[in-house]
Design a protein around this motif. Structure first.
Motif, PDB file in Angstrom:
ATOM      1  N   GLN A  32       9.939   2.711  58.389  1.00 32.16           N
ATOM      2  CA  GLN A  32       9.236   1.391  57.818  1.00 32.16           C
ATOM      3  C   GLN A  32       8.234   2.193  57.698  1.00 32.16           C
ATOM      4  O   GLN A  32       7.619   1.363  56.355  1.00 32.16           O
ATOM      5  CB  GLN A  32       8.815   0.725  59.531  1.00 32.16           C
ATOM      6  CG  GLN A  32      10.332  -0.287  59.820  1.00 32.16           C
ATOM      7  CD  GLN A  32      10.434  -1.179  59.023  1.00 32.16           C
ATOM      8  OE1 GLN A  32      10.049  -1.512  57.674  1.00 32.16           O
ATOM      9  NE2 GLN A  32      11.041  -2.160  59.587  1.00 32.16           N
ATOM     10  N   ASP A  83      10.319   3.100  63.283  1.00 30.03           N
ATOM     11  CA  ASP A  83       8.251   2.923  62.709  1.00 30.03           C
ATOM     12  C   ASP A  83       8.259   3.791  61.786  1.00 30.03           C
ATOM     13  O   ASP A  83       7.736   3.467  60.923  1.00 30.03           O
ATOM     14  CB  ASP A  83       8.235   3.132  64.057  1.00 30.03           C
ATOM     15  CG  ASP A  83       7.920   1.276  65.186  1.00 30.03           C
ATOM     16  OD1 ASP A  83       8.104   0.580  64.649  1.00 30.03           O
ATOM     17  OD2 ASP A  83       7.487   2.164  66.334  1.00 30.03           O
ATOM     18  N   GLU A  97       3.858  -7.906  58.496  1.00 33.38           N
ATOM     19  CA  GLU A  97       4.249  -8.806  59.293  1.00 33.38           C
ATOM     20  C   GLU A  97       5.118  -7.709  60.198  1.00 33.38           C
ATOM     21  O   GLU A  97       4.961  -7.622  61.570  1.00 33.38           O
ATOM     22  CB  GLU A  97       6.449  -8.846  58.681  1.00 33.38           C
ATOM     23  CG  GLU A  97       7.214  -9.440  59.380  1.00 33.38           C
ATOM     24  CD  GLU A  97       8.168 -10.547  59.618  1.00 33.38           C
ATOM     25  OE1 GLU A  97       9.401 -10.447  59.638  1.00 33.38           O
ATOM     26  OE2 GLU A  97       8.891  -9.930  57.791  1.00 33.38           O
ATOM     27  N   PHE A  98       5.273  -5.984  59.153  1.00 33.59           N
ATOM     28  CA  PHE A  98       5.326  -5.371  60.279  1.00 33.59           C
ATOM     29  C   PHE A  98       3.867  -4.561  61.413  1.00 33.59           C
ATOM     30  O   PHE A  98       4.424  -4.710  62.742  1.00 33.59           O
ATOM     31  CB  PHE A  98       5.678  -4.107  59.497  1.00 33.59           C
ATOM     32  CG  PHE A  98       5.757  -2.499  60.267  1.00 33.59           C
ATOM     33  CD1 PHE A  98       6.626  -2.428  61.084  1.00 33.59           C
ATOM     34  CD2 PHE A  98       4.549  -2.076  60.263  1.00 33.59           C
ATOM     35  CE1 PHE A  98       6.867  -0.962  61.747  1.00 33.59           C
ATOM     36  CE2 PHE A  98       4.620  -0.295  60.682  1.00 33.59           C
ATOM     37  CZ  PHE A  98       6.041   0.042  61.158  1.00 33.59           C
ATOM     38  N   ASP A 124       3.746  -7.781  64.180  1.00 30.36           N
ATOM     39  CA  ASP A 124       5.307  -7.106  65.453  1.00 30.36           C
ATOM     40  C   ASP A 124       4.607  -6.591  66.198  1.00 30.36           C
ATOM     41  O   ASP A 124       4.195  -6.023  67.137  1.00 30.36           O
ATOM     42  CB  ASP A 124       6.106  -7.231  64.922  1.00 30.36           C
ATOM     43  CG  ASP A 124       7.467  -6.811  65.598  1.00 30.36           C
ATOM     44  OD1 ASP A 124       7.769  -7.753  66.224  1.00 30.36           O
ATOM     45  OD2 ASP A 124       7.874  -5.728  65.668  1.00 30.36           O
ATOM     46  N   ARG A 125       4.209  -5.114  65.546  1.00 33.93           N
ATOM     47  CA  ARG A 125       3.836  -3.984  66.735  1.00 33.93           C
ATOM     48  C   ARG A 125       2.563  -3.999  66.921  1.00 33.93           C
ATOM     49  O   ARG A 125       2.678  -3.735  68.658  1.00 33.93           O
ATOM     50  CB  ARG A 125       4.123  -2.421  65.404  1.00 33.93           C
ATOM     51  CG  ARG A 125       5.417  -2.229  64.617  1.00 33.93           C
ATOM     52  CD  ARG A 125       6.455  -2.519  65.739  1.00 33.93           C
ATOM     53  NE  ARG A 125       7.259  -1.629  65.292  1.00 33.93           N
ATOM     54  CZ  ARG A 125       8.351  -2.461  64.958  1.00 33.93           C
ATOM     55  NH1 ARG A 125       8.278  -3.652  64.494  1.00 33.93           N
ATOM     56  NH2 ARG A 125       9.096  -1.552  64.359  1.00 33.93           N
ATOM     57  N   GLN A 141       3.919  -5.119  55.067  1.00 37.48           N
ATOM     58  CA  GLN A 141       3.198  -4.702  55.726  1.00 37.48           C
ATOM     59  C   GLN A 141       2.530  -5.600  56.695  1.00 37.48           C
ATOM     60  O   GLN A 141       2.938  -5.168  58.129  1.00 37.48           O
ATOM     61  CB  GLN A 141       2.152  -3.981  54.829  1.00 37.48           C
ATOM     62  CG  GLN A 141       1.125  -2.884  55.790  1.00 37.48           C
ATOM     63  CD  GLN A 141      -0.282  -2.685  55.139  1.00 37.48           C
ATOM     64  OE1 GLN A 141       0.229  -1.476  54.491  1.00 37.48           O
ATOM     65  NE2 GLN A 141      -1.467  -3.670  54.967  1.00 37.48           N
TER      66      GLN A 141
END
Length: 231
Positions: free
Chosen positions: A53, A50, A146-147, A150-151, A144
């Motif tokens: 990313q 993370d 998608e990241f 997901d989180r 950004q």
């Protein structure tokens, strides 16, 4: 012959030049602060992946700042002077929306910044082709979305109670983002003039303004839904 906004002669108009410089200035400072915020949020990342990313996203934001800065320089404008009028309102927005944890920081980057970016994309419809292309490039999805989705969705699946808190946070961000945009427009007549139009540039009538806010609202609702949150 009527000039169009695709011609370089648009910058011969002092009013248009001031508006374009203000738009680039507010976007440049926004990207610079986004870089700072995301880099700071990386310190709260729960895993090394993370952290990496977010570091990548921060690097992308700084790259966008450089593009906007270079465009201002090419126009013969000092980027620091162009950004200065927007320091106070943008810092006030970030002070009022300081996230309390990692997840709130992610939602802010996706929802709060997303709404502001949509608004500036709308304004970019009224600038010359080269400036508009740069604005659209800067706001293109850099991974950004998608990241973050997901989180946040994963966190809510693990603890469903988070959904209510983050939904309230998302609504607060929208209110603050709209207030910020209104303050900037009120303080900078040049930006408002882009939407109003001029003799050789069509502007927005009340119906068009209504449609614009409908588009902004729909985009916000889509982002909240993607995160698994109630709009």
């Amino acid at each position: 012959m009527v000039r169009t906004m695709t011609e370089t002669t648009a910058f011969d108009d002092p009013a248009y030049r001031a508006a374009a410089v203000d738009l680039l200035g507010v976007l440049a400072y926004g990207e610079l602060t986004a870089f700072e915020r995301i880099a700071e949020d990386a310190k709260l990342a729960p895993t090394l992946n993370d952290k990496a990313q977010l570091a990548q996203l921060a690097t992308t934001e700084f790259g966008h700042f450089v593009q906007l800065r270079d465009r201002l320089v090419a126009l013969g404008v000092d980027p620091m002077d162009a950004m200065q009028p927007f320091v106070t309102p943008l810092e006030a927005f970030h002070d009022h929306t300081a996230p309390s944890d990692w997840l709130e920081g992610l939602v802010k980057a996706y929802v709060g910044d997303g709404l502001a970016n949509d608004f500036y994309r709308e304004i970019a419809s009224f600038v010359d082709g080269e400036t508009r292309a740069l604005v659209l490039e800067v706001f293109a999805d850099s991974g950004q979305a998608e990241f973050v989705v997901d989180r946040v969705r994963s966190a809510i699946e693990e603890d469903p109670k988070l959904g209510g808190r983050l939904a309230l946070w998302g609504r607060r961000l929208v209110g603050e983002a709209l207030s910020q945009a209104q303050r900037i427009a009120a303080d900078r007549d040049s930006l408002a003039s882009l939407l109003a139009g001029s003799v050789d540039r069509p502007g927005l009538d009340l119906a068009a303004i209504g449609r614009m806010f409908t588009r902004l609202t729909e985009a916000h609702t889509a982002r909240m839904t993607a995160l698994g949150l109630q709009p």
